[in-house]
Design an enzyme around this catalytic site. Sequence first.
Site, PDB file in Angstrom:
ATOM      1  N   PRO A  96      41.593  41.810  37.889  1.00 30.08           N
ATOM      2  CA  PRO A  96      42.568  42.986  38.528  1.00 30.08           C
ATOM      3  C   PRO A  96      42.579  42.999  39.893  1.00 30.08           C
ATOM      4  CG  PRO A  96      41.603  44.677  36.849  1.00 30.08           C
ATOM      5  CD  PRO A  96      40.959  42.849  36.552  1.00 30.08           C
ATOM      6  N   CYS A 126      36.983  51.438  37.983  1.00 28.67           N
ATOM      7  CA  CYS A 126      37.578  51.216  39.420  1.00 28.67           C
ATOM      8  C   CYS A 126      36.069  52.575  39.674  1.00 28.67           C
ATOM      9  CB  CYS A 126      38.666  52.552  39.351  1.00 28.67           C
ATOM     10  SG  CYS A 126      39.035  51.853  41.222  1.00 28.67           S
ATOM     11  N   ASN A 143      32.389  38.816  34.375  1.00 25.85           N
ATOM     12  CA  ASN A 143      32.701  39.206  35.536  1.00 25.85           C
ATOM     13  C   ASN A 143      31.774  39.753  36.289  1.00 25.85           C
ATOM     14  OD1 ASN A 143      34.599  42.217  37.075  1.00 25.85           O
ATOM     15  ND2 ASN A 143      35.007  39.933  37.517  1.00 25.85           N
TER      16      ASN A 143
HETATM   17  C1  LIG Z   1      39.854  44.594  46.546  1.00 22.78           C
HETATM   18  C2  LIG Z   1      39.522  44.763  45.297  1.00 22.78           C
HETATM   19  C3  LIG Z   1      40.411  45.603  44.084  1.00 22.78           C
HETATM   20  C4  LIG Z   1      40.106  46.064  42.765  1.00 22.78           C
HETATM   21  N1  LIG Z   1      40.893  46.325  42.086  1.00 22.78           N
HETATM   22  C5  LIG Z   1      41.014  46.879  40.893  1.00 22.78           C
HETATM   23  C6  LIG Z   1      41.586  47.133  39.324  1.00 22.78           C
HETATM   24  O1  LIG Z   1      43.244  48.145  39.724  1.00 22.78           O
HETATM   25  N2  LIG Z   1      41.267  47.235  38.365  1.00 22.78           N
HETATM   26  C7  LIG Z   1      39.940  46.864  37.642  1.00 22.78           C
HETATM   27  O2  LIG Z   1      39.661  47.151  36.958  1.00 22.78           O
HETATM   28  N3  LIG Z   1      39.092  46.413  38.811  1.00 22.78           N
HETATM   29  C8  LIG Z   1      39.321  46.493  40.379  1.00 22.78           C
HETATM   30  N4  LIG Z   1      38.908  45.406  41.418  1.00 22.78           N
HETATM   31  C9  LIG Z   1      37.339  44.904  40.827  1.00 22.78           C
HETATM   32  C10 LIG Z   1      37.462  43.609  40.294  1.00 22.78           C
HETATM   33  O3  LIG Z   1      38.078  43.469  39.423  1.00 22.78           O
HETATM   34  C11 LIG Z   1      36.567  42.847  39.160  1.00 22.78           C
HETATM   35  O4  LIG Z   1      35.813  44.389  38.702  1.00 22.78           O
HETATM   36  C12 LIG Z   1      34.907  42.657  40.335  1.00 22.78           C
HETATM   37  O5  LIG Z   1      35.605  42.487  41.667  1.00 22.78           O
HETATM   38  C13 LIG Z   1      33.806  42.246  40.512  1.00 22.78           C
HETATM   39  O6  LIG Z   1      34.316  40.364  40.374  1.00 22.78           O
HETATM   40  P1  LIG Z   1      34.001  39.659  40.873  1.00 22.78           P
HETATM   41  O7  LIG Z   1      32.823  39.140  41.852  1.00 22.78           O
HETATM   42  O8  LIG Z   1      34.678  38.375  40.409  1.00 22.78           O
HETATM   43  O9  LIG Z   1      35.021  39.991  42.576  1.00 22.78           O
HETATM   44  C14 LIG Z   1      38.555  45.009  42.691  1.00 22.78           C
HETATM   45  C15 LIG Z   1      38.324  44.605  43.410  1.00 22.78           C
HETATM   46  C16 LIG Z   1      38.588  44.262  44.682  1.00 22.78           C
HETATM   47  C17 LIG Z   1      37.461  44.201  45.765  1.00 22.78           C
END
Ligand SMILES: Cc1cc2nc3c(=O)[nH]c(=O)nc-3n(C[C@H](O)[C@H](O)[C@H](O)COP(=O)(O)O)c2cc1C
Length: 327
Positions: free
Chosen positions: A16, A101, A202
Amino acid sequence: MFIKNIEVKSKTILGPMAGVCDTAFRIICSELGAGMVYTEMVSIEGLKHKNLRTESMTYIAPEESITALQIFGEDKESFAKAAKYVSENSECQTIDINMGCPAPKIALKSKSGSSLLRDVNKIGEIVKATVENSTKPVTVKMRLGWDSKTLTILEAAKIAEENGASAIAIHGRTREEMYRGNADWSWIKKAKELLKIPVIGNGDITDEESARDMFEQTGCDAIMISRGAQGNPWIFRQIDHYLATGEKLARPTFEEWAQVVRRHWSLVVKYKGEDLANREMRKQFVWYIGTLPKKEICKQMKEEASKINGINDINRIIDMYNLNVEG
Ligand SMILES: Cc1cc2nc3c(=O)[nH]c(=O)nc-3n(C[C@H](O)[C@H](O)[C@H](O)COP(=O)(O)O)c2cc1C
């Protein structure tokens, strides 16, 4: 992987992202191999107050893979109401609760998201209320805890499971860490050893190797990719292919790249209208350009992309690359 009765066929999942994972982007990622996609987080208070924009965020398009609708909030009664609303009105297959979040507006002001990790009993109550009012499987996405002194992940995940959660996604950072440093995957391994329900790993998966490492180091059931999919929705099929064969899929050709950018634009226009599409695509187009190899011309293209106004601008910028490569 099964999330209760829902089969997720590919082990790569779009995480997300507020402001990113709208209907258009979820369709693009689904078409390029994501076995499951998560929506942007949706406010349970917005649903309770029948906010039209919030309600519109529960729309799921038929072209999407298995879709988790993520909700956030603080109050268990509102979670119960939201679960009922989503069960009756959304085509999503699962409901996910945001317990990760870190943004001050969410975690501090409205005591939602990662703030919930500070009160493990409350996690149990919220999951129970959501599960009891949902006809769809309920999952939770968590960080490791509030800060390095309060790593509540194992207790939190266990209590979520005991209260009916059907899967847990874990981002290997605390709230305090925000997005700094490296995600600590060792907690994902510990959670996998502890829980019976599927665990989704993740944090910092950006390519085939990091995807393989996440599986090998944690034993997780599936992986979730968020930032790594920005401008690079091909990542899902690339990882899938690598996991299945040990070989890397060729990167998309420039023609395919351009076709996906144009399709993305047309989907945003379809679901949000042209005005919003311009604003939305400025950011997304810059990310897409960032994946192209000729960095010199990309710099110029990015500057132009951040100001686009309509498909003609998109085509013109795509041609800048074409002309530069040919010339
Ligand atoms: C722009 C942005 C918006 C995000 N919004 C959410 C969200 O709405 N809900 C959530 O659970 N995590 C949110 N995250 C966290 C990501 O889903 C993820 O857990 C985090 O970025 C680490 O994973 P990654 O290294 O693959 O990015 C957000 C991350 C980013 C960068």
